[in-house]
Design a protein around this motif. Structure first.
Motif, short mmCIF file in Angstrom:
data_model
loop_
_atom_site.label_atom_id
_atom_site.label_comp_id
_atom_site.label_asym_id
_atom_site.label_seq_id
_atom_site.Cartn_x
_atom_site.Cartn_y
_atom_site.Cartn_z
N LYS A 126 1.11 -1.14 0.29
CA LYS A 126 0.08 -0.02 0.04
C LYS A 126 0.80 1.30 -0.08
N VAL A 205 -6.10 -4.58 2.41
CA VAL A 205 -5.05 -4.09 2.05
C VAL A 205 -4.42 -4.88 1.14
N PRO A 206 -3.53 -4.03 0.37
CA PRO A 206 -2.99 -5.67 -0.75
C PRO A 206 -2.82 -6.58 0.23
N HIS A 211 -7.28 -10.18 -2.32
CA HIS A 211 -8.22 -10.39 -3.74
C HIS A 211 -7.83 -12.10 -4.46
N ASN A 232 -10.95 0.34 4.80
CA ASN A 232 -9.99 0.48 4.34
C ASN A 232 -8.68 1.11 5.39
N SER A 235 -5.17 2.93 1.27
CA SER A 235 -5.49 2.47 0.36
C SER A 235 -7.06 2.06 -1.03
N GLU A 237 -7.22 2.42 -3.74
CA GLU A 237 -7.83 2.26 -5.03
C GLU A 237 -8.02 0.53 -4.57
N TYR A 238 -6.69 -0.25 -4.51
CA TYR A 238 -7.24 -1.52 -3.62
C TYR A 238 -8.96 -1.75 -2.60
N GLU A 241 -11.42 -1.75 -5.82
CA GLU A 241 -11.29 -3.07 -6.46
C GLU A 241 -11.79 -4.13 -5.55
N ILE A 242 -11.23 -4.89 -4.58
CA ILE A 242 -12.26 -5.83 -4.32
C ILE A 242 -13.66 -5.35 -3.74
#
Length: 381
Positions: A126, A205-206, A211, A232, A235, A237-238, A241-242
């Motif tokens: 992140k 978080v990534p 994912h 969150n 992060s 953007e992540y 995405e999720i």
């Protein structure tokens, strides 16, 4: 205590550790100040406005911080340290790598300084290049200036020895045996019943690998739901995405942060707990999930397997294919899941204990403080 976001909260593992450690230190007769962060964001305002000056005997000192996630930790740490210089403390305890950037300041003024490295934060996806370099600087500052460095896993202990030649103290996190709760609030709020859902509970978080889990779950032939309990953390953007991935499967439920009775019920009634992390320090949610008697499916990174040993199922880190195979196997074999459930609670509660954590931490506090006080003629015990 400097480095956490705020207590009491479950925004991350650092916050839980600071809470558990501080509360028990107070019970032992210590005076503890916890330097909470306060931002202009909604969550920060909500948390701070509902708390008094003291919590469980811990004095809460709120430090104003900017809204910018890039500057938040650095500004908070600097202001907290400047305030702490006037606190006449025996020990200043830093938590996490970022806040350790300013650790040299109290050391310069003769304070006994302890740092707990909860994980190698600069590895986390992140953070951008600048943030990662600042986190690495915090790590190097702790290595150079901290009187004591506490790590949570043997893997991290080896890292500091091999990278810097620095000895560290291994004090893993603790856990308590909880009371198992029947499904009530989670049924009313989310329609969840015992053994009818798979649980992911962590920050979104990534590096937590959510994912991978969503991708593997979507391919599974099951009526069970996937509950994603977490919010969150720097992060955005992540998170988008999720949310987009989850929106295409009606079996997936996103709850945001969960606490209190709802959290206890989620742990108590899950069919399976999954932690697909790429990077960990020592996941408190994994300890908690096992303490509730859950069958756990985790990535095979050392920080996870060091905790679970043979009492959980592992899959190859980052492999959606292997995760899917292990997930399907557990979905089709409830007896195997039950075998893990029957042994996980006794195993984890026998292995980790908060009182032992506090005792070992207090030893590190006293180690050089005793010498300092003897020189000053103030140590009477």
């Amino acid at each position: 205590m400097i480095g956490h976001k705020r207590i009491p909260s479950r925004e991350g593992g650092v916050e839980i550790v600071v809470d558990e450690l501080s509360t028990r230190l107070v019970r032992l007769g210590c005076q503890v100040d916890a330097y909470n962060r306060y931002g202009r964001h909604t969550a920060g305002r909500k948390f701070d406005e509902r708390r008094g000056k003291y919590y469980n005997g811990i004095r809460l000192i709120t430090i104003p911080t900017p809204k910018s996630s890039a500057l938040n930790a650095i500004v908070y740490s600097f202001l907290a340290v400047i305030r702490a210089l006037f606190g006449r403390y025996d020990v200043i305890h830093f938590h996490a790598e970022g806040p350790c950037i300013v650790l040299w300041i109290p050391k310069l003024f003769g304070f006994h300084v302890v740092a707990t490295i909860h994980g190698l934060d600069w590895q986390r996806a992140k953070w951008g290049n600048f943030a990662s370099s600042m986190l690495k600087l915090g790590e190097k500052t702790a290595v150079r200036h901290a009187d004591e460095i506490i790590v949570l896993s043997q893997n991290m202990r080896e890292y500091f020895q091999q990278t810097y030649g620095r000895d560290t103290i291994l004090i893993p996190n603790g856990i308590e045996r909880p009371v198992i709760k029947k499904a009530d609030l989670i049924t009313k709020q989310y329609g969840l019943k015992k053994d009818e859902y798979i649980l992911f509970l962590a920050r979104i978080v990534p590096e937590k690998g959510l994912h991978y889990l969503i991708e593997a779950f979507k391919k599974s032939d099951t009526d069970k739901k996937l509950v994603i309990a977490g919010g969150n953390s720097h992060s955005n953007e992540y998170m988008k995405e999720i949310s987009a991935m989850a929106a295409t499967d009606k079996r997936i439920i996103m709850t945001d942060f969960i606490h209190g009775q709802c959290l206890e019920e989620l742990y108590s009634n899950a069919y399976l707990y999954v932690l697909p992390s790429d990077v960990e320090g020592m996941a408190l949610t994994l300890l908690e999930a096992m303490s509730y008697g859950n069958c756990c499916l985790v990535s095979d990174i050392k920080e996870n397997t060091e905790v679970t040993e043979e009492s959980a199922v592992t899959f190859k880190k980052g492999s959606v294919k292997d995760l899917g195979i292990k997930l399907d196997n557990l979905l089709k074999n409830p007896q195997k899941v039950m075998e893990y459930k029957e042994k996980s609670q006794d195993f984890i509660c026998g292995k980790y204990n908060w009182d032992a954590v506090v005792e070992k931490t207090l030893e590190r506090y006293k180690r050089k403080s005793i010498k300092r006080y003897k020189r000053m003629g103030k140590w009477s015990r």
